[in-house]
Design an enzyme around this catalytic site. Sequence first.
Site, mmCIF file in Angstrom:
data_model
loop_
_atom_site.group_PDB
_atom_site.id
_atom_site.type_symbol
_atom_site.label_atom_id
_atom_site.label_comp_id
_atom_site.label_asym_id
_atom_site.label_seq_id
_atom_site.Cartn_x
_atom_site.Cartn_y
_atom_site.Cartn_z
ATOM 1 N N SER A 213 72.762 7.185 -12.682
ATOM 2 C CA SER A 213 73.040 7.103 -11.239
ATOM 3 C C SER A 213 74.121 8.088 -10.812
ATOM 4 O O SER A 213 73.990 8.756 -9.773
ATOM 5 C CB SER A 213 73.432 5.676 -10.850
ATOM 6 O OG SER A 213 74.529 5.219 -11.613
ATOM 7 N N HIS A 243 68.874 1.408 -17.213
ATOM 8 C CA HIS A 243 70.168 1.662 -16.590
ATOM 9 C C HIS A 243 70.674 0.407 -15.875
ATOM 10 O O HIS A 243 71.441 -0.362 -16.433
ATOM 11 C CB HIS A 243 70.057 2.854 -15.619
ATOM 12 C CG HIS A 243 71.362 3.329 -15.074
ATOM 13 N ND1 HIS A 243 72.587 2.989 -15.604
ATOM 14 C CD2 HIS A 243 71.647 4.133 -14.012
ATOM 15 C CE1 HIS A 243 73.549 3.568 -14.916
ATOM 16 N NE2 HIS A 243 73.010 4.256 -13.939
ATOM 17 N N HIS A 289 76.433 -0.624 -27.163
ATOM 18 C CA HIS A 289 76.809 0.360 -26.150
ATOM 19 C C HIS A 289 76.756 1.740 -26.789
ATOM 20 O O HIS A 289 77.122 1.912 -27.954
ATOM 21 C CB HIS A 289 78.215 0.079 -25.615
ATOM 22 C CG HIS A 289 78.542 0.818 -24.367
ATOM 23 N ND1 HIS A 289 79.009 2.115 -24.366
ATOM 24 C CD2 HIS A 289 78.463 0.446 -23.063
ATOM 25 C CE1 HIS A 289 79.208 2.504 -23.115
ATOM 26 N NE2 HIS A 289 78.888 1.516 -22.312
ATOM 27 N N ARG A 298 84.992 -4.547 -19.477
ATOM 28 C CA ARG A 298 84.403 -5.130 -18.267
ATOM 29 C C ARG A 298 83.864 -6.528 -18.565
ATOM 30 O O ARG A 298 83.987 -7.443 -17.735
ATOM 31 C CB ARG A 298 83.294 -4.210 -17.732
ATOM 32 C CG ARG A 298 83.785 -2.828 -17.319
ATOM 33 C CD ARG A 298 82.624 -1.905 -16.977
ATOM 34 N NE ARG A 298 81.727 -1.745 -18.110
ATOM 35 C CZ ARG A 298 80.534 -1.151 -18.062
ATOM 36 N NH1 ARG A 298 80.092 -0.665 -16.913
ATOM 37 N NH2 ARG A 298 79.791 -1.035 -19.138
ATOM 38 N N ASP A 347 76.856 -6.394 -19.143
ATOM 39 C CA ASP A 347 75.613 -7.034 -18.692
ATOM 40 C C ASP A 347 75.431 -8.431 -19.270
ATOM 41 O O ASP A 347 74.715 -9.258 -18.697
ATOM 42 C CB ASP A 347 74.402 -6.170 -19.070
ATOM 43 C CG ASP A 347 74.440 -4.809 -18.409
ATOM 44 O OD1 ASP A 347 74.729 -4.757 -17.205
ATOM 45 O OD2 ASP A 347 74.205 -3.808 -19.098
#
Length: 407
Positions: A213, A243, A289, A298, A347
């Site tokens: 993005s 994504h 990751h 995060r 996520d």
Amino acid sequence: MFWDGTTLDPQEGIKFRGKTIQECQNLLPGDPREKGKSEFLPESMLWFLMTGQVPTVQQTGGLVRELAQRGKNLPVYTERIMDNLPKDMHPMTQLAIGLASMNKSSLFSAKYQEGTIGKGDYWEYVYEDALNLISALPLLTGKIYSNIVNDGEPLGQFNPDRDWSYNIASLLGMTFRDSVNKQHMTADQCEDFTNLVRLYCGIHVDHEGGNVSAHTTHLVGSALSDPYLSYSSGIMGLAGPLHGLAAQEVVRFLVEMNSEIESPENEKQVEEYLWKILKSNRVIPGYGHAVLRKPDPRFEAMLRFVEDRQQEFAQDKNVQLMKKMSQVAPKVLAKHGKTKNPFPNVDSASGILFHHYGIQELLFFTVIFGCSRSIGPLTQLVWDRALGLPIERPKSVDLNTIRSLCK
């Protein structure tokens, strides 16, 4: 690629202008009316990324008011387009269409077509477009969600005296006073949901420039496409399963897993289920990751959000399974030996928290991601034009060239 706002370190995770998430949580202002309970406002992160300076409470408040004034109405033509989209159209397609339609109001595009600006002034009009785009996202997001769940009828109202995240929550029908409160939440729950939006949007604004993005926004902008066209292209990339759609896969996984085990607290059953998944050549979503080699900061920020509200989440077996997974899955994946990073990424927590508060239309999660991600790439787009960066054009090679290089 030159990218000034964020860096990603394998051990320390994402840093915003050199500061970790916890440092940002300590330094960046929240909503002063919430007496210290507020997560930092994404507006303060926008100021920080744009200027490199930590804003004061007054400066953040000024930007809150600025964005609210700019974003209190969508262009009439965008409203009409959104009203006429099929209600079952993919939410990210709706978002991309809405943003691209606003190109009609681009100040940069108009000035460029007039031929009245030189290269040294490009950034000023890109900056104005960027702020206008970001400010429009609460109304655009609310319009998309009402299309999906309420036949286009508004679920809340825009409050010009409140911050960007509050208005996103309100227009999703999730505030106590300015919305229909479609989940019938208490005032404290509504406040917590607003702070979840603030936290999510504050830590998802950027993740270096190489992700799809961010890179797409930069690439399209390098052709001097205006911010609306550039970021609508970035949204198309964010909609890809590899994504921005990972959070919904985690929600599906947790719900399915809970239907097959006795309890999230049964560690043995959790471990056995994970081994069953791995032995069937499936992946455990929300883990691993490409860069990080430690737990995603995060994720840790989202987990702290849960831990600070233990009573709220105590009876949600999906949230409890998310917590238990973060303890069990790394050990299983490490023993499995086929992943360089066995730890949870963001996520693994983000989607299930929205699900807890009643946002259960899984494809919609990425629209909230799209709100957040606007801040980083659009800030960089302003700096791209200020620094006069050229059009991006990598050298391409054919298969024979690749073969000769391999030899």
